[in-house]
Scaffold this motif. Structure first.
Motif, PDB file in Angstrom:
ATOM      1  N   ALA A 121       0.822  -1.210   0.000  1.00 28.27           N
ATOM      2  CA  ALA A 121       0.000   0.000   0.000  1.00 28.27           C
ATOM      3  C   ALA A 121       0.857   1.261   0.000  1.00 28.27           C
ATOM      4  N   VAL A 122       1.920   1.275   0.797  1.00 27.90           N
ATOM      5  CA  VAL A 122       2.798   2.447   0.835  1.00 27.90           C
ATOM      6  C   VAL A 122       3.507   2.636  -0.494  1.00 27.90           C
ATOM      7  N   THR A 123       3.954   1.551  -1.103  1.00 28.65           N
ATOM      8  CA  THR A 123       4.614   1.653  -2.411  1.00 28.65           C
ATOM      9  C   THR A 123       3.665   2.223  -3.458  1.00 28.65           C
ATOM     10  N   LEU A 124       2.432   1.731  -3.481  1.00 24.68           N
ATOM     11  CA  LEU A 124       1.452   2.254  -4.430  1.00 24.68           C
ATOM     12  C   LEU A 124       1.139   3.728  -4.152  1.00 24.68           C
ATOM     13  N   ALA A 125       0.932   4.060  -2.887  1.00 30.95           N
ATOM     14  CA  ALA A 125       0.546   5.429  -2.536  1.00 30.95           C
ATOM     15  C   ALA A 125       1.645   6.423  -2.886  1.00 30.95           C
ATOM     16  N   ALA A 139      -8.300  -6.022  -0.154  1.00 33.59           N
ATOM     17  CA  ALA A 139      -9.351  -5.191   0.435  1.00 33.59           C
ATOM     18  C   ALA A 139      -8.785  -4.198   1.440  1.00 33.59           C
ATOM     19  N   LEU A 140      -7.567  -4.430   1.910  1.00 33.29           N
ATOM     20  CA  LEU A 140      -6.885  -3.490   2.794  1.00 33.29           C
ATOM     21  C   LEU A 140      -5.829  -2.682   2.046  1.00 33.29           C
ATOM     22  N   ILE A 141      -5.194  -3.304   1.064  1.00 34.92           N
ATOM     23  CA  ILE A 141      -4.114  -2.632   0.328  1.00 34.92           C
ATOM     24  C   ILE A 141      -4.649  -1.463  -0.493  1.00 34.92           C
ATOM     25  N   LEU A 142      -5.673  -1.718  -1.301  1.00 38.37           N
ATOM     26  CA  LEU A 142      -6.178  -0.673  -2.197  1.00 38.37           C
ATOM     27  C   LEU A 142      -6.811   0.496  -1.438  1.00 38.37           C
ATOM     28  N   PRO A 143      -7.702   0.258  -0.464  1.00 35.56           N
ATOM     29  CA  PRO A 143      -8.214   1.400   0.311  1.00 35.56           C
ATOM     30  C   PRO A 143      -7.120   2.132   1.086  1.00 35.56           C
TER      31      PRO A 143
END
Length: 278
Positions: free
Chosen positions: A83-87, A143-147
């Motif tokens: 999630a941090v990498t994507l954000a 479901a946790l990574i994308l949000p």
């Protein structure tokens, strides 16, 4: 630094004292948590602010085994890392586009993105649940990574946009005259210049996503896919709570965040100070 011949003025001593008091007040809850992790339940209630009579290292192994923290650790690390990498990656590219490129609706799109700073998570919980259900992502780590990544975008874009505006575009303009493409300028020139700022936002987002609880409670039902914040609830019983185990589990959960900050604090300070100086 003051030399031996210099004397601090009373105002400077007052500032130093107030700063030390604030640091102690902020750091003491962490110290209290760690000390309580070595106590028994009886000691916690009898002398909550004192040192343990006996340092119970076994509390940590018992908390690890009873709470199944091993699997929770792996899930939290996967969710946080992806999630941090994507954000940070998407936000850096978006901030570069808003700061350096001219395209129709640029200002309005940037302002629309910043609306995310005003929305509390409960407002979008129900519609987000429906979207994830329709996509078949409920009860998966996605479901946790994308949000988590999406919820971090607004703040990260806002901060990175300010960083890009504080950096003069001379080198980028020179590369453009030499025939470099926009992607080459972004990858080879812009990203290295704002790398400390990206690292700063990565740490901020890591703390937020690592500690996220509401989405993890709503979107995950299987125990083997839960993250650490949800797993800590296991230590709270319906009629009684083993607080020694709670504090031991909290200490184990906090260690990665504290270690990450102390390892990268120089980079965080460098990222913040470089922007302030510019």
């Amino acid at each position: 630094m003051w030399s031996a011949t210099e004397r601090r003025r009373p105002v400077e001593w007052l500032q130093f004292g107030l700063g030390a008091l604030i640091v102690a007040a902020m750091f003491y809850p962490t110290v209290w948590m760690v000390l309580s992790a070595f106590k028994s339940n009886r000691e916690i209630f009898r002398d909550p602010f004192g040192l343990p009579d006996e340092w119970r290292w076994s509390n940590f192994s018992e908390a690890w085994a009873q709470g199944g923290l091993g699997g929770l650790y792996v899930n939290s690390m996967i969710v946080t890392l992806v999630a941090v990498t994507l954000a940070v990656g998407c936000a850096t590219a978006a901030a570069f586009a808003f700061s350096r490129l001219e395209f129709p609706g640029r200002r309005w799109l940037y302002r629309l993105l910043l609306i995310g700073l005003l929305l509390p998570p409960p407002v979008v919980a129900i519609p987000l649940f429906g979207i994830l259900r329709d996509l078949g992502l409920l009860n998966t780590l996605w479901a946790l990574i994308l949000p988590g990544a999406a919820w971090s975008l607004s703040l990260t874009v806002f901060v990175m946009y300010g960083y890009f505006n504080s950096v003069r575009p001379d080198m980028e303009e020179a590369a453009l005259l030499e025939g470099a493409s926009t992607w080459q300028i972004f990858r080879d020139i812009s990203v290295p210049m704002v790398w400390p700022s990206m690292l700063t936002m990565a740490i901020v987002n890591t703390i937020n996503i690592w500690n996220e609880l509401m989405f993890a409670l709503l979107f995950i039902t299987d125990d083997d896919k839960r993250t650490l914040p949800v797993g800590l609830i296991r230590f709270f019983g319906r009629y009684s709570t083993d607080y020694a185990m709670v504090f031991a589990a909290l200490t184990i959960t906090t260690v990665p965040i504290l270690a990450l900050y102390f390892l990268l604090q120089r980079h965080v300070i460098a990222g913040l100070s470089s922007t302030a100086m510019d």
